[in-house]
Design a protein around this motif. Structure first.
Motif, short mmCIF file in Angstrom:
data_model
loop_
_atom_site.label_atom_id
_atom_site.label_comp_id
_atom_site.label_asym_id
_atom_site.label_seq_id
_atom_site.Cartn_x
_atom_site.Cartn_y
_atom_site.Cartn_z
N ALA A 8 -6.25 0.84 4.87
CA ALA A 8 -6.26 1.98 5.79
C ALA A 8 -7.61 2.69 5.76
O ALA A 8 -8.17 3.04 6.80
CB ALA A 8 -5.14 2.95 5.43
N PHE A 9 -8.15 2.88 4.53
CA PHE A 9 -9.47 3.52 4.44
C PHE A 9 -10.53 2.68 5.13
O PHE A 9 -11.37 3.21 5.86
CB PHE A 9 -9.84 3.74 2.97
N ARG A 11 6.02 -7.01 13.69
CA ARG A 11 4.90 -6.82 12.76
C ARG A 11 3.69 -7.61 13.21
O ARG A 11 2.55 -7.21 12.99
CB ARG A 11 5.26 -7.32 11.36
N ARG A 12 3.94 -8.76 13.85
CA ARG A 12 2.82 -9.62 14.25
C ARG A 12 2.19 -9.18 15.56
O ARG A 12 1.23 -9.78 16.02
CB ARG A 12 3.29 -11.08 14.36
N GLU A 39 -0.89 9.11 7.46
CA GLU A 39 0.50 8.65 7.61
C GLU A 39 0.69 7.92 8.93
O GLU A 39 1.47 6.98 9.01
CB GLU A 39 1.47 9.83 7.48
N ASN A 40 -0.04 8.35 9.95
CA ASN A 40 0.04 7.63 11.21
C ASN A 40 -0.47 6.20 11.05
O ASN A 40 0.13 5.27 11.57
CB ASN A 40 -0.76 8.36 12.29
N VAL A 41 -1.60 6.05 10.35
CA VAL A 41 -2.14 4.71 10.17
C VAL A 41 -1.17 3.89 9.32
O VAL A 41 -0.81 2.76 9.66
CB VAL A 41 -3.53 4.76 9.51
N LEU A 42 -0.69 4.48 8.21
CA LEU A 42 0.19 3.74 7.31
C LEU A 42 1.51 3.37 7.99
O LEU A 42 2.17 2.41 7.60
CB LEU A 42 0.46 4.55 6.05
N LEU A 102 -3.95 -2.19 14.02
CA LEU A 102 -4.65 -3.25 13.29
C LEU A 102 -4.16 -3.40 11.86
O LEU A 102 -4.24 -4.48 11.29
CB LEU A 102 -6.16 -3.01 13.30
N ILE A 103 -3.65 -2.30 11.28
CA ILE A 103 -3.22 -2.40 9.88
C ILE A 103 -1.97 -3.27 9.78
O ILE A 103 -1.60 -3.73 8.70
CB ILE A 103 -2.97 -0.99 9.28
#
Lengths: 265, 271, 270
Positions: free
Chosen positions: C128-129, C81-82, C100-103, C162-163
């Protein structure tokens, strides 16, 4: 550059000439041996034409109506069997396919699922039906059991192969986010395997209907059972009608499933 | 649009509310259809027989075990016949299906009005009739035996191979064909230099694939008298000789697994 | 973020190929490092060893005093995750929409059922937005990934990395299939984002001029071993020859024409 007469021959598919000759010889010997054991009784074949004529004249004209109720009943039974067996088969296949994909599952699970598929696939539907009829008695229950098992062998194997061929980059990308195994299945595998999964289900629905017409001959219900009864009673005109209906439905189903598969892709 | 706004800013959902409802509705309908099918089948099932299945299975198992291994020596000839039915049947089917496929493919057919529909009909008719039905008819016409089996397999496979082959022909790349045409080649030359090299891998793959299926199919043709190991199986079942049936089933299992392994190996080598 | 330390890292593939040969590197917090070298030099393997998509054969990777190479699968997921990763050819899940790809970058943070029903926390969604806005893809959230252009896809890939709110960014050939202009835009975006967020980054790249533009430090890899480690200014033609092999690094069009005629003559001789 010095001008030289050069010749060029097309390279052979098998570059080793010895192997090439051995292979060609082997095929020749096999064909001779195989055709030799065919044991064709030519006088019997020559009689074939009048026999066929007699045989087919019994079929003419096809009689759709005098056993109309039985035919309709058999068709509906085939349809119920097909839908139920496809749904059950797909339901069982999905976990088996995931277990049988080398890039997803650990080796012991993989081997177990693969042998499950191999055994379900090895026996033809008719053989499976003979045994399920023996176990569960005549009727559509044995038919559903047969088609479900056959579906698992077919669907799980092809789906597992599809899962094995998914894009490595996409699956790596999801793993790199720190996703758990189930999340990884959901986000990396499911979207990639979905079109194939739907396409295969449609295809199997089609196959199961055809097979439901055959396994009835050994007592596993459906339109095949009606066909068998017609043969047993020497009602060849009804049998001809049933055969024509089966062919018609198979052609229609093929046409439709082709369109549905195209729409899903 | 699954994106909406509320007082806290934009909200995203996987689907719109209507989409959500439609999805649930589709799943429910599917479930209901399957439930209805199952209930119809349960109505037509004599459940006493189903409940007695474990007993039946135990009984069958005890008759099958131990298998009558001495019988296995008599199975070589039927297995050889089974193998021949599949192999010769596939070979004949391939020979016939190539011209049929070229006539059926939109880009190579000599005429779309007459030849193509006929070719497509041949393919559809061959595919619609199960090889067991073909065998049933052919046993009447050419008499029982291996020959009827070979023809049954061939007739059924023509449609299968023809269909896959003509789809492969229709999917070829146009540019090599254009390039060959641009050299001033005749239509026969275009076929051999522009089309054939492109479909060779598909052709090889299809033939091995169908051969594998045909091994499985040829194990049952004997049930209607068309030769192969099915004859022995039928006889043993009719004599209630279950210890022999067990040996035959093991033989079939091994044959099919070996042929499947072989065909997978060949197909991997081809690709 | 603490220093990322690679100690004597070696990777030999089962085929026998030695992809990494005794690599040791210290990457301090906030440094943007470009990893250059010819294809097959082991750049991708090095990056994949850091988040253990590829298991190193020997050697150690440590983030501060956390030993990445020794972690069990649960700890490893928390470590991943890091580390945000940006891929060559984008590696988006083609059939999922942009959102969904970003999330999917939050998968390490949310539970299975929440991710199954796509019920991500509100903060994740508003982040995400914001990120889509920042990478210039506002309003694209419902497009399927395979409907986007190359540059747009890589922007989605950046947002996905980045998310995760990473400390470390692993970037594998981010411009490999992009045109020159888009390549520069994407590299500039990655550079800006690293600066904004104070991210440490390892960037694999084989476009040397592009590497010179944004990196503070360049490491040259050849056949799995470090052959250069220094500032971008130090990349002299000699150094490049050492990394990539013989080539005229300052050649111009006239040189090129001469080169071609030489080639013809050489061809004629044989």
């Amino acid at each position: 550059m010095a001008a030289k007469t050069q010749t060029w021959y097309r390279p052979h598919i098998i570059s080793n000439p010895a192997l090439r000759w051995v292979l060609a010889l082997g095929i020749g010997v096999y064909l001779a041996a195989a055709i030799g054991t065919l044991d064709i009784n030519w006088s019997r074949v020559a009689e074939g034409w009048p026999r066929a004529q007699r045989f087919f004249s019994g079929f003419m004209p096809p009689d759709f109506f005098s056993r109309g109720d039985a035919i309709l009943d058999g068709l509906l039974e085939s349809l119920w069997m097909t839908v139920a067996a496809t749904a059950l088969g797909v339901l069982i296949s999905v976990p088996v396919a995931i277990g049988g994909a080398r890039n997803v599952s650990p080796v012991p699970v993989y081997l177990f699922c693969r042998s499950l598929m191999a055994v379900s696939r090895a026996f033809h539907e008719v053989l499976l039906a003979i045994f399920f009829v023996k176990l569960f008695g005549f009727g559509p229950f044995a038919g559903v059991a047969t088609l479900t098992m056959a579906t698992v062998g077919f669907y799980a194997k092809l789906l597992a192969e599809d899962i094995e061929s998914i894009s490595v980059a996409q699956s790596e990308a999801i793993r790199a986010t720190g996703a758990g195994w189930l999340q990884w299945l959901d986000y990396a595998i499911r979207p990639q395997a979905r079109p194939r999964a739907i396409g295969l289900a449609m295809y199997r629905l089609d196959i199961n209907f055809r097979e439901s017409a055959i396994i009835g001959i050994v007592g596993a219900g459906g339109i095949g059972a009606t066909l068998n009864t017609a043969f047993d009673r020497y009602e060849f005109d009804t049998a001809a009608a049933i055969l024509l209906i089966i062919i018609g439905i198979v052609m229609a189903a093929e046409y439709m499933s082709g369109h549905i598969r195209k729409a899903v892709q | 649009m699954p994106v909406s706004r509320d007082s806290h800013g934009p909200v995203w959902r996987q689907r719109t509310r209507a989409g959500d409802l439609a999805t649930w509705f589709a799943w429910l309908t599917g479930l209901a259809v399957v439930a209805i099918c199952l209930s119809f089948i349960s109505d037509k099932t004599i459940w006493e027989f189903v409940w007695s299945a474990p007993r039946e299975a135990a009984d069958l198992g005890s008759r099958m075990i131990p298998p009558d291994w001495t019988y296995s020596t008599q199975l070589w000839r039927p297995l050889w016949d089974t193998f021949n039915i599949a192999t010769l049947g596939t070979a004949i089917a391939l020979g016939v299906s190539v011209p049929v496929a070229f006539c059926a493919a939109r880009n190579t057919t000599p005429s779309t009005k007459l030849v193509r529909p006929i070719a497509l009909f041949v393919i559809a008719a061959s595919r619609s009739i199960n090889s067991l039905i073909w065998a049933l008819l052919l046993v009447v016409i050419v008499g029982p035996g291996v020959f009827a089996g070979v023809l049954a397999i061939a007739f059924r496979s023509i449609g299968f191979c023809g269909k896959l082959l003509y789809e492969a022909i229709e999917e070829i790349e146009v540019s090599p064909v254009e390039a060959v045409t641009a050299t001033g080649a005749s239509s026969g030359q275009i076929l051999t230099y522009g089309v054939v090299p492109q479909i060779m891998p598909a052709f090889a793959g299809i033939s091995v694939f169908r051969w594998d299926i045909n091994i499985r199919e040829s194990t049952i043709l004997g049930l209607v008298g068309a030769g192969g190991i099915g004859l022995q199986l039928n006889a043993s079942i009719n004599n209630l000789d279950w210890s022999r049936v067990a040996v035959i089933l093991i033989a079939i299992l091994l044959t099919v697994i070996i042929s499947e392994w072989l065909s997978a190996k060949i197909r991997r080598a081809l690709s | 973020m603490p220093t990322l330390t690679l100690t004597n890292l070696t990777k030999r593939y089962p085929t026998g190929d030695l992809a990494l040969n005794d690599v040791s590197l210290d990457i301090p917090e906030g440094q943007v490092l470009a990893l250059i070298g010819p294809s097959g030099a082991g750049k991708s393997t090095l990056i994949r060893c850091v988040n253990r998509l590829v298991e190193p054969t020997s050697g150690a990777i440590a983030l501060g005093d956390l030993n990445v190479t020794q972690m069990g699968s649960r700890k490893l997921r928390r470590m991943r995750r890091r580390m945000g990763m940006i891929f060559q050819e984008y590696a988006l899940v083609e059939r999922l929409p942009v959102m969904e790809n970003v999330l999917s970058g939050r998968l390490g943070y949310v539970g299975f059922w929440a991710s199954w029903f796509r019920q991500f926390p509100r903060e994740d969604i508003s982040q995400a937005f914001n990120l889509l806005d920042r990478v210039g893809l506002a309003g694209m959230e419902d497009k399927r990934a395979d409907a986007l252009s190359g540059g747009q896809r890589q922007r989605v890939g950046i947002a996905r990395a980045l998310i995760q709110n990473p400390d470390l960014l692993l970037v594998d050939e981010p411009t490999a299939s992009l045109d020159p202009k888009t390549s520069r835009q994407i590299m500039r975006l990655i550079g800006e984002l690293c600066k904004e967020r104070g991210l440490t980054a390892i960037v694999n790249i084989h476009d040397v001029p592009l590497a010179r533009l944004f990196a503070e430090r360049v490491v040259g890899l050849k056949s799995g071993a470090v052959v250069y480690d220094g500032s971008p200014e130090g990349l002299t033609p000699d150094v490049l020859t050492q990394i990539y092999g013989e080539e005229d690094w300052n050649a111009t069009k006239e040189d090129g024409d001469k080169f071609l005629t030489q080639g013809e003559e050489a061809g004629g001789e044989s």
